[in-house]
Scaffold this motif. Structure first.
Motif, PDB file in Angstrom:
ATOM      1  N   SER A   1      -6.565  52.651  75.446  1.00 32.14           N
ATOM      2  CA  SER A   1      -7.375  53.434  76.823  1.00 32.14           C
ATOM      3  C   SER A   1      -7.144  54.721  76.429  1.00 32.14           C
ATOM      4  O   SER A   1      -7.719  55.536  76.865  1.00 32.14           O
ATOM      5  CB  SER A   1      -6.929  52.777  78.155  1.00 32.14           C
ATOM      6  OG  SER A   1      -7.433  51.439  77.990  1.00 32.14           O
TER       7      SER A   1
ATOM      8  N   PHE B   1     -13.900  57.693  84.912  1.00 33.41           N
ATOM      9  CA  PHE B   1     -13.592  56.366  85.281  1.00 33.41           C
ATOM     10  C   PHE B   1     -13.119  56.367  86.791  1.00 33.41           C
ATOM     11  O   PHE B   1     -12.553  57.167  87.178  1.00 33.41           O
ATOM     12  CB  PHE B   1     -12.736  55.737  84.332  1.00 33.41           C
ATOM     13  CG  PHE B   1     -11.212  56.488  84.151  1.00 33.41           C
ATOM     14  CD1 PHE B   1     -10.310  55.805  84.730  1.00 33.41           C
ATOM     15  CD2 PHE B   1     -11.236  57.647  83.291  1.00 33.41           C
ATOM     16  CE1 PHE B   1      -8.975  56.576  84.682  1.00 33.41           C
ATOM     17  CE2 PHE B   1      -9.980  58.180  83.233  1.00 33.41           C
ATOM     18  CZ  PHE B   1      -8.801  57.722  83.873  1.00 33.41           C
TER      19      PHE B   1
ATOM     20  N   SER C   1     -10.888  51.209  89.884  1.00 34.51           N
ATOM     21  CA  SER C   1     -10.669  49.945  89.574  1.00 34.51           C
ATOM     22  C   SER C   1     -10.180  49.946  88.030  1.00 34.51           C
ATOM     23  O   SER C   1      -9.247  49.442  87.615  1.00 34.51           O
ATOM     24  CB  SER C   1     -11.739  49.120  89.599  1.00 34.51           C
ATOM     25  OG  SER C   1     -12.180  48.682  90.875  1.00 34.51           O
ATOM     26  N   ARG C   2     -11.008  50.817  87.036  1.00 34.86           N
ATOM     27  CA  ARG C   2     -10.425  51.053  85.695  1.00 34.86           C
ATOM     28  C   ARG C   2      -9.049  51.820  85.761  1.00 34.86           C
ATOM     29  O   ARG C   2      -8.194  51.330  84.917  1.00 34.86           O
ATOM     30  CB  ARG C   2     -11.516  51.869  85.152  1.00 34.86           C
ATOM     31  CG  ARG C   2     -11.126  52.150  83.452  1.00 34.86           C
ATOM     32  CD  ARG C   2     -11.511  51.019  82.480  1.00 34.86           C
ATOM     33  NE  ARG C   2     -10.877  51.154  81.199  1.00 34.86           N
ATOM     34  CZ  ARG C   2     -11.265  51.850  80.385  1.00 34.86           C
ATOM     35  NH1 ARG C   2     -12.469  52.553  80.433  1.00 34.86           N
ATOM     36  NH2 ARG C   2     -10.841  51.820  79.266  1.00 34.86           N
TER      37      ARG C   2
ATOM     38  N   GLU D   1      -6.566  48.841  86.297  1.00 37.46           N
ATOM     39  CA  GLU D   1      -6.584  48.064  84.869  1.00 37.46           C
ATOM     40  C   GLU D   1      -5.579  48.526  83.841  1.00 37.46           C
ATOM     41  O   GLU D   1      -4.846  47.904  83.039  1.00 37.46           O
ATOM     42  CB  GLU D   1      -7.893  47.976  84.491  1.00 37.46           C
ATOM     43  CG  GLU D   1      -8.769  47.144  85.420  1.00 37.46           C
ATOM     44  CD  GLU D   1     -10.105  46.945  85.034  1.00 37.46           C
ATOM     45  OE1 GLU D   1     -10.449  47.514  83.793  1.00 37.46           O
ATOM     46  OE2 GLU D   1     -11.082  46.175  85.498  1.00 37.46           O
TER      47      GLU D   1
END
Length: 254
Positions: free
Chosen positions: A148, A159, A162-163, A166
């Motif tokens: 990432s 982004f 939620s991302r 993660e």
């Protein structure tokens, strides 16, 4: 910039909405001053870093950063700010209700706990204006998984919350209405920890590990013995036996 202290929580509020809380020289100066004050105040057990306005932090103030002067760019001051948060002996919680960009993401990553609204957005936008996310990489890269990090540092893609959770940038992303409750959930838990034990645990988490496992065990045994025999350790074990809260727990949580 404000510092408000209540029930052991010191809340520092970025308050420059006219420039989207950009990291101007003035904001950097005030943030350091408020951090110094919160760290020195024995009544402060946990620090929360929040903001006014719709944006958490837009990154460096680009009007100032166009200067060739390194101090105006924050080259020297900003790393010191990130390090101050990273090594702060008190837990620091980021409360992010809106977008964070570039240096603003570096601030979020420097905090021990980071909570954001799901609607908040993030981006490492440096490459899109021809610069490198170099300074913030020191706090950001330990948080993100490698795949990432490569993707988001190189593309500059925006982004959401939620991302961000993660990939490790955030501990949790919640609805905007639930942000205060989620931050309080963390600050209540952190306030249950003994101040000295929290400070030593933070130092342990951020310390460079010895090359040999035997050396690491030796250091950790020494640290463990020090706290078991210390005032906090003795009080904590006595409180457990007596089925009461330890003396360091704020009245509001008893």
């Amino acid at each position: 910039m404000h510092l408000d202290v209540s029930d052991g929580i010191g809340t520092i509020t970025l308050d420059s909405p006219h420039n989207r809380n950009a990291l101007s020289a003035q904001l950097r100066k005030e943030l350091k001053e408020r951090l110094d004050a919160a760290i020195a105040d024995e009544a402060v057990r946990v620090i929360v870093l929040g903001h006014t306005g719709k944006v958490f932090c837009a990154g460096m103030d680009l009007k100032e950063s166009r200067s060739a002067d390194a101090d105006a760019q924050g080259v020297n001051e900003f790393p010191a700010l990130l390090e101050q948060i990273w090594t702060c002996p008190k837990p620091v919680v980021a409360k992010v209700g809106g977008p964070a960009r570039a240096g603003g993401v570096g601030l979020v990553a420097a905090c021990d706990i980071a909570v954001a609204a799901e609607e908040a957005t993030f981006a490492f936008s440096e490459v899109r204006i021809g610069v490198v996310p170099a300074v913030i990489s020191v706090t950001v890269l330990p948080r993100l998984n490698a795949r990432s990090a490569h993707e988001l540092f190189l593309t500059g893609e925006t982004f959401g919350g939620s991302r961000a959770a993660e990939i490790g940038l955030l501990n949790s992303a919640v609805s905007a209405d639930g942000l205060d409750v989620e931050v309080k959930r963390y600050t209540d838990m952190l306030a249950l920890g003994a101040p000295g034990a929290l400070a030593s645990t933070k130092a342990m988490l951020t310390a460079q590990q010895p090359a040999k496992m035997s050396e690491a065990f030796e250091q950790m045994l020494e640290l463990s013995a020090e706290h078991f025999a210390g005032k906090e350790g003795q009080e904590g074990m006595l409180a457990f036996a007596e089925k009461r809260k330890p003396s360091w727990v704020p009245e509001a949580l008893r």
